[in-house]
Structures are given as C-alpha cells and as structure tokens.
Motif scaffolding. Sequence first.
Motif, mmCIF file in Angstrom:
data_model
loop_
_atom_site.group_PDB
_atom_site.id
_atom_site.type_symbol
_atom_site.label_atom_id
_atom_site.label_comp_id
_atom_site.label_asym_id
_atom_site.label_seq_id
_atom_site.Cartn_x
_atom_site.Cartn_y
_atom_site.Cartn_z
ATOM 1 N N SER A 21 74.301 5.997 -6.468
ATOM 2 C CA SER A 21 73.000 5.649 -7.217
ATOM 3 C C SER A 21 72.619 4.502 -8.135
ATOM 4 C CB SER A 21 72.270 7.428 -6.964
ATOM 5 O OG SER A 21 72.056 7.366 -8.373
ATOM 6 N N ILE A 22 71.241 3.732 -8.187
ATOM 7 C CA ILE A 22 70.739 2.851 -9.215
ATOM 8 C C ILE A 22 70.791 4.306 -10.205
ATOM 9 C CG2 ILE A 22 69.377 1.588 -10.346
ATOM 10 C CD1 ILE A 22 68.650 1.440 -7.163
ATOM 11 N N THR A 23 70.171 5.402 -10.154
ATOM 12 C CA THR A 23 70.040 5.942 -11.333
ATOM 13 C C THR A 23 71.546 6.812 -12.128
ATOM 14 O OG1 THR A 23 68.292 6.973 -10.462
ATOM 15 C CG2 THR A 23 68.908 8.150 -12.233
ATOM 16 N N THR A 24 72.624 7.098 -11.376
ATOM 17 C CA THR A 24 74.062 7.179 -11.597
ATOM 18 C C THR A 24 74.403 6.019 -12.606
ATOM 19 O OG1 THR A 24 74.406 8.244 -10.287
ATOM 20 C CG2 THR A 24 75.864 7.853 -11.500
ATOM 21 N N ILE A 25 74.638 4.931 -11.929
ATOM 22 C CA ILE A 25 75.289 3.746 -12.648
ATOM 23 C C ILE A 25 74.071 3.515 -14.377
ATOM 24 C CG2 ILE A 25 75.400 0.960 -12.621
ATOM 25 C CD1 ILE A 25 75.501 1.522 -9.441
ATOM 26 N N SER A 26 73.116 3.738 -14.044
ATOM 27 C CA SER A 26 72.072 3.157 -15.146
ATOM 28 C C SER A 26 72.370 4.072 -16.061
ATOM 29 C CB SER A 26 70.816 3.508 -14.598
ATOM 30 O OG SER A 26 69.764 3.143 -15.956
ATOM 31 N N ARG A 27 72.663 5.610 -15.693
ATOM 32 C CA ARG A 27 72.609 6.457 -16.767
ATOM 33 C C ARG A 27 74.499 6.391 -17.216
ATOM 34 N NH1 ARG A 27 70.907 12.143 -15.012
ATOM 35 N NH2 ARG A 27 71.510 12.255 -17.700
ATOM 36 N N ALA A 28 75.026 6.433 -16.621
ATOM 37 C CA ALA A 28 76.174 6.104 -17.155
ATOM 38 C C ALA A 28 76.431 4.551 -17.588
ATOM 39 C CB ALA A 28 77.456 6.091 -15.994
ATOM 40 N N GLU A 29 75.906 3.381 -17.771
ATOM 41 C CA GLU A 29 76.251 2.576 -18.615
ATOM 42 C C GLU A 29 75.503 3.032 -19.586
ATOM 43 O OE1 GLU A 29 75.857 -0.979 -15.459
ATOM 44 O OE2 GLU A 29 74.327 -1.186 -16.894
ATOM 45 N N ARG A 30 74.313 3.831 -20.367
ATOM 46 C CA ARG A 30 74.190 4.068 -21.661
ATOM 47 C C ARG A 30 74.201 5.211 -21.958
ATOM 48 N NH1 ARG A 30 67.557 5.304 -19.735
ATOM 49 N NH2 ARG A 30 68.452 5.494 -17.554
ATOM 50 N N GLY A 31 75.396 5.941 -21.406
ATOM 51 C CA GLY A 31 76.701 6.850 -22.485
ATOM 52 C C GLY A 31 75.977 7.876 -21.672
ATOM 53 N N GLN A 32 74.853 7.879 -21.177
ATOM 54 C CA GLN A 32 73.937 9.130 -20.868
ATOM 55 C C GLN A 32 75.301 10.477 -20.187
ATOM 56 O OE1 GLN A 32 70.156 8.191 -19.683
ATOM 57 N NE2 GLN A 32 69.546 7.472 -22.035
ATOM 58 N N LEU A 33 75.348 10.055 -19.141
ATOM 59 C CA LEU A 33 76.173 10.391 -17.804
ATOM 60 C C LEU A 33 78.098 10.711 -17.742
ATOM 61 C CD1 LEU A 33 75.430 12.658 -15.532
ATOM 62 C CD2 LEU A 33 75.292 9.944 -14.222
ATOM 63 N N ALA A 34 77.843 11.918 -17.848
ATOM 64 C CA ALA A 34 79.843 11.265 -17.237
ATOM 65 C C ALA A 34 79.896 11.126 -16.019
ATOM 66 C CB ALA A 34 80.703 12.774 -17.824
ATOM 67 N N LEU A 35 81.119 10.141 -15.611
ATOM 68 C CA LEU A 35 80.993 10.564 -14.010
ATOM 69 C C LEU A 35 82.074 11.348 -13.236
ATOM 70 C CD1 LEU A 35 80.760 6.564 -13.696
ATOM 71 C CD2 LEU A 35 78.814 8.250 -13.321
ATOM 72 N N GLY A 36 82.150 11.850 -12.110
ATOM 73 C CA GLY A 36 82.551 12.408 -11.012
ATOM 74 C C GLY A 36 84.122 10.950 -10.376
ATOM 75 N N TYR A 37 85.338 11.801 -10.504
ATOM 76 C CA TYR A 37 86.464 10.996 -9.825
ATOM 77 C C TYR A 37 85.831 9.567 -8.731
ATOM 78 C CZ TYR A 37 90.865 8.781 -8.437
ATOM 79 O OH TYR A 37 91.905 8.236 -8.251
ATOM 80 N N GLU A 38 85.020 10.307 -8.111
ATOM 81 C CA GLU A 38 84.744 9.606 -6.880
ATOM 82 C C GLU A 38 83.753 8.363 -7.044
ATOM 83 O OE1 GLU A 38 82.358 10.219 -2.499
ATOM 84 O OE2 GLU A 38 81.688 12.109 -4.307
ATOM 85 N N ASN A 39 83.097 9.037 -8.479
ATOM 86 C CA ASN A 39 82.101 7.573 -8.343
ATOM 87 C C ASN A 39 82.385 6.411 -9.317
ATOM 88 O OD1 ASN A 39 80.062 8.792 -7.189
ATOM 89 N ND2 ASN A 39 78.989 9.769 -8.947
ATOM 90 N N PHE A 40 83.492 6.677 -9.868
ATOM 91 C CA PHE A 40 84.369 5.822 -10.887
ATOM 92 C C PHE A 40 84.919 4.936 -10.442
ATOM 93 C CE2 PHE A 40 88.581 7.716 -11.801
ATOM 94 C CZ PHE A 40 87.567 8.930 -12.926
ATOM 95 N N THR A 41 85.223 5.829 -9.257
ATOM 96 C CA THR A 41 86.396 4.925 -8.351
ATOM 97 C C THR A 41 85.656 4.057 -7.506
ATOM 98 O OG1 THR A 41 86.616 6.833 -6.225
ATOM 99 C CG2 THR A 41 88.336 6.506 -8.251
ATOM 100 N N ALA A 42 84.604 4.883 -6.907
ATOM 101 C CA ALA A 42 83.896 3.651 -6.621
ATOM 102 C C ALA A 42 83.124 2.327 -6.756
ATOM 103 C CB ALA A 42 82.847 4.683 -6.003
ATOM 104 N N LEU A 43 82.601 2.787 -7.736
ATOM 105 C CA LEU A 43 82.420 1.106 -8.804
ATOM 106 C C LEU A 43 83.511 0.144 -8.979
ATOM 107 C CD1 LEU A 43 80.243 3.576 -11.388
ATOM 108 C CD2 LEU A 43 79.539 1.585 -9.298
ATOM 109 N N GLY A 44 84.537 0.864 -8.829
ATOM 110 C CA GLY A 44 85.811 0.119 -8.993
ATOM 111 C C GLY A 44 86.048 -0.392 -7.997
ATOM 112 N N ARG A 45 86.216 0.292 -7.335
ATOM 113 C CA ARG A 45 86.686 -1.131 -5.847
ATOM 114 C C ARG A 45 85.794 -2.062 -5.873
ATOM 115 N NH1 ARG A 45 87.580 4.228 -3.258
ATOM 116 N NH2 ARG A 45 85.629 4.517 -2.819
#
Length: 242
Positions: A50-74
């Motif tokens: 989700s846009i919200t999850t990516i935005s918060r992760a980029e601002r250092g406000q949210l730790a990502l789970g394995y599923e999300n950071f592998t999906a972003l990597g792909r």
Amino acid sequence: MNPHTGTKPATRPKDEPPTLDRTTFGHRLRSARKRFGWTLAQLAERSGVSITTISRAERGQLALGYENFTALGRALEMDMNAMFAGAGVKPAQLDGPVVTRAGKGVVYRGLSIAYEFLGTTAAGKQMSPIVGTVHARRIHGPEDFVRHAGEEFAYVLSGEIDVHFDNGEVLRLSRGDSLYFDSRLGHAYVSVSRQLARIVGMTIGESGHMKSAREAPALKPPRIVRAKAEPPAKKRAARGKG
C-alpha cells in the motif's frame, strides 16, 4: 568528550552487530524508488504494497515485515542484499566464499522478528539466510501472516516457537526442531518460551523447477489392458468340427 558533562560519547560495543535502523532503510528505499522515477502510487501498483505503508517506511515510521520488503525488492528489481548491506558496503557477485563472522550480520527489526541478515555482501545469491529473534508473542489478526513465493526453512536454536498457518494449523517447535514448508502458505512465528526464541531461517525464491513441479498435471495411473482369454479346449474343438 562532552565539555558540559565531562563524559565521552557512547560507543557501540565491538561485539554488537551492525543495525540497519528504520531511518536508514527508509532512505535507501526512497532512493531506489527515485532511481526509477516512480511515484509512491506507481511503486504500490507494481509491488502490491500500500501507498501508506511505503510512505511510512520511507520516512522511518514503520518497520516492514518480510513479505513487504521482498515484494518491494522484486518491484524495484533490486538485490535485497544492497538494501541490507552495511553502510558503505557494496555487494559484489558471488565469485568466492563469503564469511559472516559471529554477530556481524546486519540486523533489522521487523514486525515480529529481528532479522540478522547473513552473507549480505554477496549479490544475486539464491538463498536468503538469517538468524532471527522472534519477538512476537501472539497473533493479532490476519495481517500478521506472511506469504511469499518459494520455500522456507527454520531451525530453532533456543527457546520455543509456535508457527501458525492461515489454514488453522499450529506447530510447536523446540530447540533442535526444524520445519520446511511452501512459503506461499500464510505463516507467522510466535515465541512461547520465557525467553525470546532464536532461529536460523532460510528462504529461496521459486525456481523454474519448483514452478514446473507445482503446475505439472497429476500423473494418471497407466491403463491396464487385459488380454482376451482363450476359449476352453472343448469349445475350440467344437468350433473346429462345425
């Protein structure tokens, strides 16, 4: 030396592993997205995050789970080793043995597991090995289940864990126990021992062989053709006389 307090600034113990904090991870994620010239919406569409999850992760406000950071990597066509390598370390192709000394992996605290990533200097490797400290104590809801293509292995170093699957199955693993499973099935790790459990984990993406085996139609048993029985001798003889 602090001139006001007369104390030296705190230094990290030599045996403490390097940690990738949320802010540093967020900067790396944002830089990777910007290299493609993508908006948050475009990356969300390509990754399924989700846009919200990516935005918060980029601002250092949210730790990502394995599923999300592998999906972003792909989606970013990015070797995740580059994301988790130490500061100033550029991963290189695997052209020789890669050693990670004890306690020298790169630690990232995810939603339910603190991951110590191993072999981060090897770019393009097929496996993603980690030492994980499971800090989740219970399942909060469906969002806690992780799913990703490929297969997963876990070996319990210390403590006990429950591995929950989204089909309702729960497996209790103690020290020395291990588990291997299809990681497309939703799964979540929970520590159930007094001290947080530690595991060695390994994931591997779905190879061509895995995909072929999964998609191959089930083999049907061969059709048995029975030979026609010869008529009894008397009947053969009678037919001959006629």
